[in-house]
Design an enzyme around this catalytic site. Structure first.
Site, short mmCIF file in Angstrom:
data_model
loop_
_atom_site.label_atom_id
_atom_site.label_comp_id
_atom_site.label_asym_id
_atom_site.label_seq_id
_atom_site.Cartn_x
_atom_site.Cartn_y
_atom_site.Cartn_z
N HIS A 174 45.82 40.24 49.67
CA HIS A 174 45.40 39.08 49.19
C HIS A 174 43.89 39.26 48.94
O HIS A 174 43.18 39.35 50.16
CB HIS A 174 46.12 38.01 50.12
CG HIS A 174 45.27 36.77 49.98
ND1 HIS A 174 46.16 35.55 49.71
CD2 HIS A 174 44.22 35.99 50.35
CE1 HIS A 174 45.40 34.29 49.59
NE2 HIS A 174 44.34 34.76 49.96
N CYS B 268 38.93 29.29 51.42
CA CYS B 268 39.18 28.60 52.85
C CYS B 268 38.11 27.64 53.20
O CYS B 268 37.07 28.17 53.22
CB CYS B 268 39.31 29.99 53.82
SG CYS B 268 39.81 29.34 55.53
N HIS C 77 39.71 37.76 47.53
CA HIS C 77 38.95 36.74 47.02
C HIS C 77 37.95 37.45 46.24
O HIS C 77 37.46 38.62 46.66
CB HIS C 77 38.34 35.91 48.12
CG HIS C 77 39.44 34.82 48.71
ND1 HIS C 77 39.55 33.62 48.48
CD2 HIS C 77 40.56 34.90 49.16
CE1 HIS C 77 40.55 33.11 48.76
NE2 HIS C 77 41.23 33.67 49.38
N ASN D 95 40.02 33.21 44.72
CA ASN D 95 40.97 34.44 44.69
C ASN D 95 40.80 35.25 43.43
O ASN D 95 40.42 34.50 42.58
CB ASN D 95 42.27 33.86 44.83
CG ASN D 95 42.98 33.40 45.96
OD1 ASN D 95 42.90 32.06 46.00
ND2 ASN D 95 43.48 34.20 46.77
N ARG E 65 48.19 26.46 46.33
CA ARG E 65 47.94 26.36 47.61
C ARG E 65 46.66 26.69 47.99
O ARG E 65 45.56 25.65 48.40
CB ARG E 65 48.64 27.07 48.37
CG ARG E 65 49.04 26.94 50.08
CD ARG E 65 47.94 27.55 51.06
NE ARG E 65 47.86 28.98 50.89
CZ ARG E 65 46.82 29.43 51.26
NH1 ARG E 65 45.98 28.87 51.71
NH2 ARG E 65 46.82 30.85 50.98
N ASP E 66 46.12 28.14 47.99
CA ASP E 66 44.83 28.22 48.26
C ASP E 66 43.47 27.71 47.42
O ASP E 66 42.66 27.50 47.83
CB ASP E 66 44.68 29.95 47.89
CG ASP E 66 43.61 30.54 48.69
OD1 ASP E 66 42.75 29.94 49.38
OD2 ASP E 66 43.75 31.87 49.20
N1 COA Z 1 52.44 19.82 59.74
C1 COA Z 1 51.85 18.54 59.87
N2 COA Z 1 51.63 18.01 61.06
C2 COA Z 1 51.23 18.94 62.07
C3 COA Z 1 51.36 20.23 61.97
C4 COA Z 1 52.03 20.81 60.69
N3 COA Z 1 52.34 22.14 60.66
N4 COA Z 1 50.74 20.87 63.05
C5 COA Z 1 50.53 19.91 63.71
N5 COA Z 1 50.71 18.69 63.21
C6 COA Z 1 50.09 17.72 63.66
C7 COA Z 1 50.59 17.11 65.15
O1 COA Z 1 51.95 16.70 65.06
C8 COA Z 1 49.50 16.27 65.60
O2 COA Z 1 49.69 15.21 65.10
P1 COA Z 1 49.23 13.77 65.75
O3 COA Z 1 47.86 13.64 65.79
O4 COA Z 1 49.95 12.66 64.85
O5 COA Z 1 49.87 13.66 67.09
C9 COA Z 1 48.09 17.04 65.09
O6 COA Z 1 48.65 17.63 63.80
C10 COA Z 1 47.46 17.74 65.84
O7 COA Z 1 48.32 18.66 66.18
P2 COA Z 1 47.78 19.79 67.21
O8 COA Z 1 49.20 20.78 67.66
O9 COA Z 1 47.03 19.27 68.21
O10 COA Z 1 46.90 20.82 66.37
P3 COA Z 1 45.51 20.74 66.11
O11 COA Z 1 44.87 19.58 65.87
O12 COA Z 1 44.91 21.68 66.98
O13 COA Z 1 45.55 21.64 64.62
C11 COA Z 1 46.61 23.07 63.14
C12 COA Z 1 46.12 22.86 64.61
C13 COA Z 1 47.30 24.38 63.20
C14 COA Z 1 48.03 22.09 63.19
C15 COA Z 1 45.60 22.61 62.10
O14 COA Z 1 44.55 23.17 62.61
C16 COA Z 1 46.08 23.01 60.76
O15 COA Z 1 47.12 22.46 60.19
N6 COA Z 1 45.35 23.97 60.19
C17 COA Z 1 45.68 24.42 59.07
C18 COA Z 1 44.19 25.17 58.50
C19 COA Z 1 44.57 25.61 56.91
O16 COA Z 1 45.51 25.15 56.22
N7 COA Z 1 43.69 26.40 56.31
C20 COA Z 1 43.85 27.11 55.21
C21 COA Z 1 44.54 27.97 54.94
S1 COA Z 1 44.32 29.49 55.61
ZN ZN Z 2 42.85 33.05 50.52
#
Ligand code: COA
Ligand code: ZN
Length: 315
Positions: free
Chosen positions: A207, A240, A209, A249, A15-16
C-alpha cells in the site's frame, strides 16, 4: 526485470481518498464512484471504513454506501475497521472481507486510533473473532511499515512482532503500508526479504503513497520479489488525516497503464478507468495528481506539424 504476469489491484480511493476530502462527498456520488470502478473491472474495492464518525465524519455514511452499491460478480467489496465495533457494522453491511488497521509506530497508532499498539492488537483479536464467526476473511494493513512521520525509522523487529500477532489471529493477508511515502525500493525489498520467509502462506499487499514520487518504483521492487497484490487510488486521491504530510496513494490508472505497457495483466479496462478518474475529478472539484488522464496513454499519437510529413526520408 523479473516481474509477475498478473497483478491484483485493490482500489482504495473511496476510502483512503474520500476520508481526507475537506468537503463531504455526497453519498450518491460515493456509490456512483464505487460502481464506475467495479464496471472498469477492479477485482477488489475497499469501499469505505466503519470507524468513529467523530474521527472521520467524511465516511459517516458507510452503511448507506455499502447498502446501495451494485455488487458486480468478480469484484470483492471490503471496508476498513479499527476495532470489533467496526467489524460488527461491516458484517451487518455485508462486506466480503474485513480490512483492519494498526500502525507499526506507537506515535502514529495513538494519533490515528487513540490506542497503543498493544491496545489496538487487543481490539483486532476481537475483530478477528467477529470476522471468523461471520465467515469473512480478515486482511490486516500495517501503517507506517517503512517509517513514521513522528518517529522516523520503524525497527524491523517491531514491525515483525506486529505481523506475527496479526498472522496469529488468522489474518489471510498483511498489507505493508507506506502511509506517508517514506519508503524507497531498496528498503521495500529489504523488508519483504525479511518478512516473507518468516511468514509462509501470507498474502502480502503493498500500500503506497506517492508523497515523494517513489510509489511506482516501490511497487516494481515489491513485484520483483513476487508481491502481486497492490493497493491504488483512482486519480491518486488519498492520505491519512492523522499523519502529517500524507498525500495521495499511487494513482490506479497510472499504475494500470504502467503495468499494461509492460504486458502485465490486471483484468482492468484502462479506458473505463480513465473515464472513472475524470468523473472523480469532477466530483472532488479539482485536478488530481494522476498523469495519464493528462498525458493520455503511451500509444497516443499527435498529428505532425505542417510540412514535416513531406520531408520524412523514404525508407
Ligand atoms: N464505528 C462507529 N463508532 C465507533 C467505532 C466504530 N468502529 N468505534 C468506536 N466508536 C464510537 C464509540 O461507540 C463511542 O461513541 P460514543 O461517544 O457515542 O459513546 C466513540 O466512538 C468513542 O469510542 P472509543 O472507544 O472511546 O474510541 P476513541 O474515541 O478512543 O476512538 C477509534 C478510537 C478507533 C474509534 C477512533 O480513533 C477511530 O475511529 N479512528 C479511525 C481513524 C481512521 O480511520 N484513520 C484513517 C484510516 S487509517
Ligand atoms: Zn493509505
Amino acid at each position: 526485470m523479473k516481474l509477475p504476469e498478473h497483478v491484483t489491484i485493490c482500489e482504495v480511493g473511496t476510502r483512503d481518498g474520500f476520508q481526507i476530502e475537506l468537503e463531504f462527498i455526497p453519498t450518491d456520488q460515493k456509490i456512483e464512484t464505487v460502481n464506475l470502478l467495479a464496471r472498469a473491472g477492479l477485482p477488489r474495492i475497499e469501499v469505505t471504513s466503519f470507524v468513529s464518525p467523530k474521527a472521520i465524519p467524511q465516511l459517516r455514511d458507510a452503511a448507506e454506501v455499502m447498502a446501495a452499491i451494485t455488487r458486480r460478480p468478480g469484484t470483492t467489496y471490503s471496508a476498513l475497521v479499527p476495532n470489533d465495533k467496526g467489524a460488527v457494522r461491516a458484517v451487518d453491511a455485508r462486506v466480503d472481507e474485513i480490512h483492519t488497521v494498526v500502525s507499526a509506530s506507537e506515535s502514529h497508532n495513538l494519533a490515528n486510533v487513540n490506542m497503543t499498539i498493544a491496545e489496538s492488537l487487543g481490539k483486532l483479536a476481537a475483530t478477528a473473532e467477529v470476522a471468523h464467526r461471520a465467515g469473512k476473511p480478515m486482511y490486516s494493513g500495517i501503517s507506517c511499515t517503512f517509517g513514521c512521520p513522528f518517529e522516523g525509522d520503524v525497527p524491523l523487529p517491531q514491525l515483525e512482532s506486529v505481523v506475527r500477532r496479526l498472522v496469529g489471529m488468522g489474518a489471510a493477508g498483511i498489507g505493508l503500508a507506506d502511509t506517508t511515502g517514506m519508503a524507497n525500493p531498496v528498503q521495500v525489498q529489504r523488508v519483504i526479504e525479511h518478512l516473507a520467509p518468516r511468514f509462509p502462506g501470507v498474502e502480502w499487499t503493498l500500500h503506497t503513497h506517492d508523497t515523494r514520487a517513489m510509489a511506482i518504483p516501490n511497487i516494481l521492487a515489491a513485484m520483483e520479489l513476487g508481491v502481486t497484490h497492490i493497493d491504488a487510488s483512482i486519480g491518486g486521491l488519498g492520505g491519512c488525516p492523522f499523519a502529517p504530510g500524507a498525500s495521495g496513494n499511487v494513482c490506479t490508472e497510472d499504475l494500470v497503464h504502467c503495468l499494461s505497457a509492460m504486458g502485465i495483466q490486471t483484468g482492468i479496462d484502462l479506458d473505463a478507468l480513465i473515464q472513472a478518474s475524470e468523473r472523480v475529478q469532477a466530483i472532488v472539484g479539482r485536478a488530481l495528481p494522476g498523469q495519464i488522464v493528462k498525458a493520455g496513454k503511451w500509444t497516443r499519437k499527435y498529428p505532425l506539424p505542417d510540412g514535416v510529413a513531406a520531408r520524412i526520408p523514404a525508407r
